[in-house]
Design a protein around this motif. Structure first.
Motif, mmCIF file in Angstrom:
data_model
loop_
_atom_site.group_PDB
_atom_site.id
_atom_site.type_symbol
_atom_site.label_atom_id
_atom_site.label_comp_id
_atom_site.label_asym_id
_atom_site.label_seq_id
_atom_site.Cartn_x
_atom_site.Cartn_y
_atom_site.Cartn_z
ATOM 1 N N LYS A 136 0.837 -1.195 0.000
ATOM 2 C CA LYS A 136 0.000 0.000 0.000
ATOM 3 C C LYS A 136 0.876 1.249 0.000
ATOM 4 O O LYS A 136 1.820 1.366 0.763
ATOM 5 N N GLY A 137 0.525 2.208 -0.844
ATOM 6 C CA GLY A 137 1.259 3.461 -0.894
ATOM 7 C C GLY A 137 2.275 3.532 -2.002
ATOM 8 O O GLY A 137 2.807 4.593 -2.302
ATOM 9 N N GLY A 138 2.590 2.385 -2.648
ATOM 10 C CA GLY A 138 3.506 2.396 -3.782
ATOM 11 C C GLY A 138 4.954 2.255 -3.379
ATOM 12 O O GLY A 138 5.282 1.892 -2.234
ATOM 13 N N PRO A 139 5.877 2.552 -4.298
ATOM 14 C CA PRO A 139 7.307 2.329 -4.084
ATOM 15 C C PRO A 139 7.830 2.985 -2.810
ATOM 16 O O PRO A 139 7.626 4.189 -2.579
ATOM 17 N N ALA A 140 8.518 2.193 -1.984
ATOM 18 C CA ALA A 140 9.025 2.681 -0.699
ATOM 19 C C ALA A 140 10.072 3.761 -0.888
ATOM 20 O O ALA A 140 10.186 4.675 -0.062
ATOM 21 N N CYS A 141 10.855 3.677 -1.993
ATOM 22 C CA CYS A 141 11.912 4.673 -2.195
ATOM 23 C C CYS A 141 11.330 6.072 -2.321
ATOM 24 O O CYS A 141 11.897 7.045 -1.811
ATOM 25 N N VAL A 142 10.194 6.194 -3.008
ATOM 26 C CA VAL A 142 9.555 7.492 -3.192
ATOM 27 C C VAL A 142 8.891 7.949 -1.898
ATOM 28 O O VAL A 142 9.008 9.117 -1.485
ATOM 29 N N ARG A 143 8.218 7.026 -1.212
ATOM 30 C CA ARG A 143 7.514 7.384 0.021
ATOM 31 C C ARG A 143 8.474 7.810 1.125
ATOM 32 O O ARG A 143 8.140 8.637 1.974
ATOM 33 N N ALA A 144 9.681 7.244 1.109
ATOM 34 C CA ALA A 144 10.628 7.518 2.198
ATOM 35 C C ALA A 144 11.444 8.784 1.981
ATOM 36 O O ALA A 144 12.170 9.209 2.879
ATOM 37 N N CYS A 145 11.348 9.389 0.800
ATOM 38 C CA CYS A 145 12.153 10.584 0.521
ATOM 39 C C CYS A 145 11.555 11.782 1.249
ATOM 40 O O CYS A 145 10.417 12.187 0.956
ATOM 41 N N PRO A 146 12.269 12.397 2.192
ATOM 42 C CA PRO A 146 11.690 13.481 2.996
ATOM 43 C C PRO A 146 11.523 14.790 2.233
ATOM 44 O O PRO A 146 10.757 15.659 2.646
ATOM 45 N N THR A 147 12.235 14.946 1.110
ATOM 46 C CA THR A 147 12.187 16.226 0.399
ATOM 47 C C THR A 147 11.444 16.145 -0.931
ATOM 48 O O THR A 147 11.290 17.152 -1.623
ATOM 49 N N GLY A 148 10.999 14.953 -1.305
ATOM 50 C CA GLY A 148 10.320 14.802 -2.583
ATOM 51 C C GLY A 148 11.264 14.769 -3.764
ATOM 52 O O GLY A 148 10.849 14.963 -4.915
ATOM 53 N N ALA A 149 12.548 14.492 -3.499
ATOM 54 C CA ALA A 149 13.527 14.472 -4.590
ATOM 55 C C ALA A 149 13.373 13.254 -5.475
ATOM 56 O O ALA A 149 13.657 13.306 -6.677
ATOM 57 N N ALA A 150 12.971 12.121 -4.897
ATOM 58 C CA ALA A 150 12.858 10.876 -5.652
ATOM 59 C C ALA A 150 11.464 10.752 -6.247
ATOM 60 O O ALA A 150 10.459 10.835 -5.529
ATOM 61 N N VAL A 151 11.406 10.577 -7.559
ATOM 62 C CA VAL A 151 10.119 10.398 -8.234
ATOM 63 C C VAL A 151 10.255 9.275 -9.259
ATOM 64 O O VAL A 151 11.330 9.023 -9.789
ATOM 65 N N ARG A 152 9.135 8.621 -9.516
ATOM 66 C CA ARG A 152 9.101 7.619 -10.583
ATOM 67 C C ARG A 152 8.263 8.195 -11.714
ATOM 68 O O ARG A 152 7.161 8.706 -11.479
ATOM 69 N N ILE A 153 8.802 8.117 -12.938
ATOM 70 C CA ILE A 153 8.124 8.739 -14.068
ATOM 71 C C ILE A 153 8.010 7.752 -15.227
ATOM 72 O O ILE A 153 8.779 6.809 -15.348
ATOM 73 N N SER A 154 7.012 8.011 -16.097
ATOM 74 C CA SER A 154 6.781 7.204 -17.286
ATOM 75 C C SER A 154 7.215 8.002 -18.508
ATOM 76 O O SER A 154 7.496 9.196 -18.406
ATOM 77 N N PRO A 155 7.287 7.377 -19.709
ATOM 78 C CA PRO A 155 7.811 8.073 -20.888
ATOM 79 C C PRO A 155 7.137 9.395 -21.198
ATOM 80 O O PRO A 155 7.807 10.344 -21.614
ATOM 81 N N ASP A 156 5.820 9.471 -21.025
ATOM 82 C CA ASP A 156 5.148 10.713 -21.383
ATOM 83 C C ASP A 156 5.472 11.853 -20.422
ATOM 84 O O ASP A 156 5.099 13.001 -20.662
ATOM 85 N N GLU A 157 6.178 11.536 -19.322
ATOM 86 C CA GLU A 157 6.560 12.580 -18.360
ATOM 87 C C GLU A 157 8.012 13.023 -18.530
ATOM 88 O O GLU A 157 8.442 13.986 -17.910
ATOM 89 N N TYR A 158 8.793 12.331 -19.377
ATOM 90 C CA TYR A 158 10.202 12.692 -19.542
ATOM 91 C C TYR A 158 10.352 14.100 -20.101
ATOM 92 O O TYR A 158 11.223 14.861 -19.689
ATOM 93 N N LEU A 159 9.470 14.430 -21.049
ATOM 94 C CA LEU A 159 9.616 15.729 -21.698
ATOM 95 C C LEU A 159 9.285 16.873 -20.756
ATOM 96 O O LEU A 159 9.917 17.919 -20.789
ATOM 97 N N SER A 160 8.294 16.662 -19.887
ATOM 98 C CA SER A 160 7.980 17.717 -18.923
ATOM 99 C C SER A 160 9.132 17.880 -17.946
ATOM 100 O O SER A 160 9.443 18.984 -17.500
ATOM 101 N N LEU A 161 9.809 16.772 -17.632
ATOM 102 C CA LEU A 161 10.962 16.837 -16.745
ATOM 103 C C LEU A 161 12.081 17.621 -17.422
ATOM 104 O O LEU A 161 12.751 18.449 -16.803
ATOM 105 N N ALA A 162 12.272 17.350 -18.735
ATOM 106 C CA ALA A 162 13.286 18.088 -19.480
ATOM 107 C C ALA A 162 12.937 19.566 -19.537
ATOM 108 O O ALA A 162 13.794 20.432 -19.462
ATOM 109 N N GLY A 163 11.623 19.855 -19.649
ATOM 110 C CA GLY A 163 11.194 21.241 -19.680
ATOM 111 C C GLY A 163 11.460 21.948 -18.376
ATOM 112 O O GLY A 163 11.848 23.109 -18.347
ATOM 113 N N GLU A 164 11.267 21.246 -17.254
ATOM 114 C CA GLU A 164 11.508 21.844 -15.950
ATOM 115 C C GLU A 164 12.983 22.202 -15.768
ATOM 116 O O GLU A 164 13.339 23.152 -15.076
ATOM 117 N N ALA A 165 13.844 21.421 -16.408
ATOM 118 C CA ALA A 165 15.279 21.648 -16.238
ATOM 119 C C ALA A 165 15.735 22.953 -16.857
ATOM 120 O O ALA A 165 16.798 23.465 -16.538
#
Length: 819
Positions: free
Chosen positions: A788-817
């Motif tokens: 429940k709650g999904g990947p532990a690596c993402v849930r345990a990150c206190p600052t929200g630095a760790a995220v899991r993304i799919s292909p359609d989100e790569y470009l938005s990530l590139a845009g944010e950069a």
């Protein structure tokens, strides 16, 4: 003129076994062999070759003994058994023609003799008719198609072409370090799906030891004379990373073989299709379309020795009137059909399904039995869901009886397209690796055969007619999915008739900016990157997934290409001729408007970048660079779910790793510090859950699966062979000794039981250290499936630095950069 009841042509495993059974039964017979020794195919195996007795679970019925062993030991044993059974062998007796039918066959021999027989058993095999290379330069004397003794070759650069069992065994035999050969094996496919597990294991072991090398997804282009510092000759090879030049003193091509079709057809036998490698039409008792002429062994489409020997035994039993004899796999196949509403024998089911399903029309009964054992039969009532839109799955479904309804509009369940008995569905998941594109329900009671991915791929590789039909069906479905609601069925058929499937390597451009062409391309599998030349730089515009099309803009720019489109990974595209598509466009206003809308949206992107290229040049550069880093350098173009870390937020606490380890018995499935970074984006070493997972390529116990949410996971059947780790190009799988399950976190907090979060059991560590070679299993990220709650690596990150993304989100990530 000699006269016998059964004339057996060919003394390989099938023919020799048939002769042995005839002799044991006291049936008059003759075994005709064109060479001066028995079993010429086995005789020509490389010296010292170890011959396996697979499938292990299949019992041997033959009167001729067979068990795993060296080529020499098996030949000696067969010679003795033939003598003991008083097999009537006629050596140096090449058959030139077979005429007649049951009860009255005339067999002509090369020496002028004639033999009369009531029945003929054709067991000539196919090795005398090998497939050959036709590339430029392959007519040189150092190109050969047989290897008799690998010990004859020393200090040579040797290229073996073909990743079947013969090619692998030849490469291994030539790679003895004492001989000093440099051996490279070329395999066209991504792995070795048609080879025995033991051979593949031995090949990887030899590669790991430095004894040889192999290149998958590679094919020979030409052979040419070498230049300075090279061998006299060089093989130019097409690989997924571009052309390679390999010095070669010898090429051994093991490309399989085709039936001696002209000889067999001259006897009146019909084949399943026109392809060179098609097989004869046979009954379940191996009788051909010529009454009384039976065909067994490799010529029947099944080359495994144990199968061939069982066929030799059984065919004599059938000829002798034993109609009750059933193949040894019959009980397993009976279980497959036990719940069918109509009762048929296994043989009747095989014929019914093969004739019913167009895709399988060219599959021999023996091949049908093999893949049916790997398949499942489903019975669904009206309204039952067979597959859901966005499900993960790569098996295909063949409708044996009934009709299904494909829901083409996710907002309107009643808008459906029927698919009737005899057709397949689900092939787009097989081809593209993407999620299911539609929900499919039973429109009436249906009987459906589900064929798993590996069995389908093997059929496509073994039976040309299956691949040809699969290509047409999948192309028709993709065209229909994109344009079907805008075009009549006749127009879709015209597009498919003129379509061409093109394979591409990563980086191959199939549309070039500045050229004039109006061809349209559908991304059939893989993905593509669209780039535009701005100034002196290639600027990234977009990323196109399988199931979409590109190239339409030139129709509105007088045929001028406005951007370059290249494959992001190994891909296939379907080329639609521009002149035909343009005519359809002009004759169909709805299609014109739909394409015009797409062009308008893509034109906005082009115009924006063109207008802002001066003031935003650094922004554009950053967007392009980040996109390329993610899609090309890090391979996320073939990922479905990837872990990335925002380094501006990451504080290095390692909570992600600790949480992962705590969930998974103390072994973390990710390495935060490992991996590469660009700008502020870091891609740690963690599973990407690829569209077509490399790790699944050769898993002997079939322990790797894709879950309902897309996760690729390893189940308890893992045997620790390490194949998945070798195949993964991203280093995300580790072989690890698995510690015992830990007590709960509450038990640790309250009573101090067990290790702390993210730590393995210390007692287990000490015990493990005493064991120099503890048993290890493959471990990798499973996306914390079922938690429940999904990947532990993402849930345990206190600052929200760790995220899991799919292909359609790569470009938005590139845009944010760039911001």
């Amino acid at each position: 003129m000699d006269s016998v009841k059964i004339a057996i042509v060919g003394s390989g495993p099938a023919g020799l076994s048939a002769a042995g059974r005839a002799s044991a039964r006291g049936v008059s017979h003759v075994l005709l062999e064109k060479t001066g020794h028995l079993s010429d195919t086995i005789f020509k195996y490389q010296r010292g070759k170890y011959i396996m007795s697979t499938p292990d679970q299949l019992p041997l019925r033959s009167d001729i003994a067979f068990e795993a062993g060296s080529r020499e030991s098996i030949i000696n044993r067969w010679d003795k058994d033939a003598d003991t059974l008083n097999v009537n062998v006629r050596l140096n007796s090449e058959v030139t023609a077979i005429q007649g039918s049951r009860g009255n066959f005339q067999i002509s021999l090369a020496d002028g003799a004639t033999i009369k027989a009531e029945y003929v058993v054709l067991a000539v095999g196919v090795q005398g008719n090998p497939n050959k290379l036709n590339n430029p330069g392959t007519d040189q004397p150092f190109v050969q198609y047989q290897l008799d003794d690998p010990k004859e070759y020393y200090d040579e650069n040797i290229i073996v072409i073909g990743g079947g069992d013969a090619g692998i065994e030849n490469a291994l035999g030539l790679a003895d370090p004492r001989q000093g050969n440099i051996v490279t094996l070329l395999q066209r496919a991504d792995g070795f799906p048609r080879s025995k597990e033991a051979n593949v294991q031995a090949l990887y072991s030899a590669r790991d030891q430095g004894r040889l090398d192999f290149i998958t997804e590679a094919s020979l282009i030409r052979v040419e004379q070498g230049g300075s510092g090279e061998s006299l000759w060089v093989a130019v090879v097409d690989t997924k990373d571009g052309e390679a030049r390999l010095p070669c003193d010898r090429i051994i091509a093991r490309l399989g073989a085709a039936p001696p079709r002209r000889f067999v057809e001259a006897a009146g036998v019909q084949f399943t299709g026109p392809d060179r490698e098609a097989f004869p039409v046979l009954t379940p008792q191996y009788e051909s379309t010529v009454p009384g002429l039976y065909i067994i062994g490799a010529l029947a489409g099944f080359p495994l020795i144990k199968h061939c020997m069982n066929q030799g035994h059984d065919v004599v039993e059938f000829i002798s009137g034993n109609t009750e004899l059933q193949p040894p796999d019959t009980p397993l196949l009976e279980e497959l059909f036990k719940d069918a509403p109509v009762k048929r024998s296994v043989d009747d089911w095989i014929v019914y399904i093969r004739d019913r399903i167009e895709l399988l029309n060219d599959v021999s009964p023996l091949q049908m039995r093999e893949f049916l054992l790997a398949s499942q039969v489903h019975y669904k009532r009206r309204g039952d869901v067979i597959m859901n839109r966005n499900d993960i799955g790569s098996s295909i479904f063949a409708i044996i009886d009934g009709t299904v309804a494909v829901e083409v509009d996710p907002k309107n369940r009643n808008k459906t397209i029927p698919i009737h008995a005899g057709n397949i569905f689900g092939e787009l998941g097989l081809i593209s690796g993407r999620r299911r594109t539609a929900t499919v329900r039973a429109d009436e009671p249906v009987m459906i055969l589900e064929i798993p991915r590996n069995a389908t791929l093997k059929l496509m590789a073994s039976v040309p007619g299956v691949k040809r039909r699969m290509d047409r069906i999948s192309t028709e479905r993709q065209v229909g999915q994109i344009f079907g609601q805008l075009l009549p069925a006749s127009a879709v058929a015209e597009i498919v008739d003129n379509a061409e499937i093109l394979p591409l390597k990563a980086g191959d451009a199939f549309i070039n900016e500045g050229e004039r062409s109006t061809d349209i391309f559908i991304i059939r599998s893989g993905s593509a990157v669209v780039e535009k030349r701005i100034g002196n730089k290639d600027v990234f515009l977009s990323y196109v997934l399988a199931g979409n099309y590109v190239g339409e803009m030139s129709l509105f720019y007088d045929g001028l290409r406005t951007a370059t489109v290249r494959a992001a990974i190994k891909s296939e595209v379907v080329r639609l001729p521009g002149e035909m598509f343009e005519r359809l466009l002009n004759n169909n206003p709805d299609l014109y408007r739909a394409v015009e809308r797409l062009v308008a949206s893509r034109r906005k992107v082009n115009d924006y970048i063109e207008a802002k290229r001066e003031s935003f040049s650094s922004v554009v550069d950053m967007h392009t660079s980040v996109a390329r880093f993610l899609l090309e350098e890090e391979g996320l173009s073939e990922a479905t779910d990837a872990l990335v870390i925002d380094e501006t937020l990451c504080v290095g606490c390692d909570n992600c790793e600790k949480a992962c380890a705590d969930i998974h018995e103390g072994i973390s499935r990710l390495d935060r510090e490992a991996g590469n970074s660009y700008a502020y984006i870091h891609v740690p070493t963690s599973c990407r859950h690829c569209e077509h997972p490399h790790c699944m390529t050769d898993c002997p116990p079939d322990a790797i699966h894709r879950g309902p949410d897309g996760e690729v996971f390893i189940d308890e059947k893992c045997i620790g062979c390490g194949n998945c780790q070798r195949y993964c190009p991203y280093g995300v799988i580790q072989m690890a000794a698995i510690p015992p399950k830990k007590p709960s976190l509450l038990s640790w907090l309250t009573f101090g039981l067990g290790p702390g979060p993210g730590e393995p059991d210390q007692d287990w560590i000490k015990d493990n250290q005493k064991n120099d070679n503890p048993p290890k299993l493959a471990v990798k990220c499973d996306m914390c499936a079922g938690i429940k709650g999904g990947p532990a690596c993402v849930r345990a990150c206190p600052t929200g630095a760790a995220v899991r993304i799919s292909p359609d989100e790569y470009l938005s990530l590139a845009g944010e950069a760039q911001e």
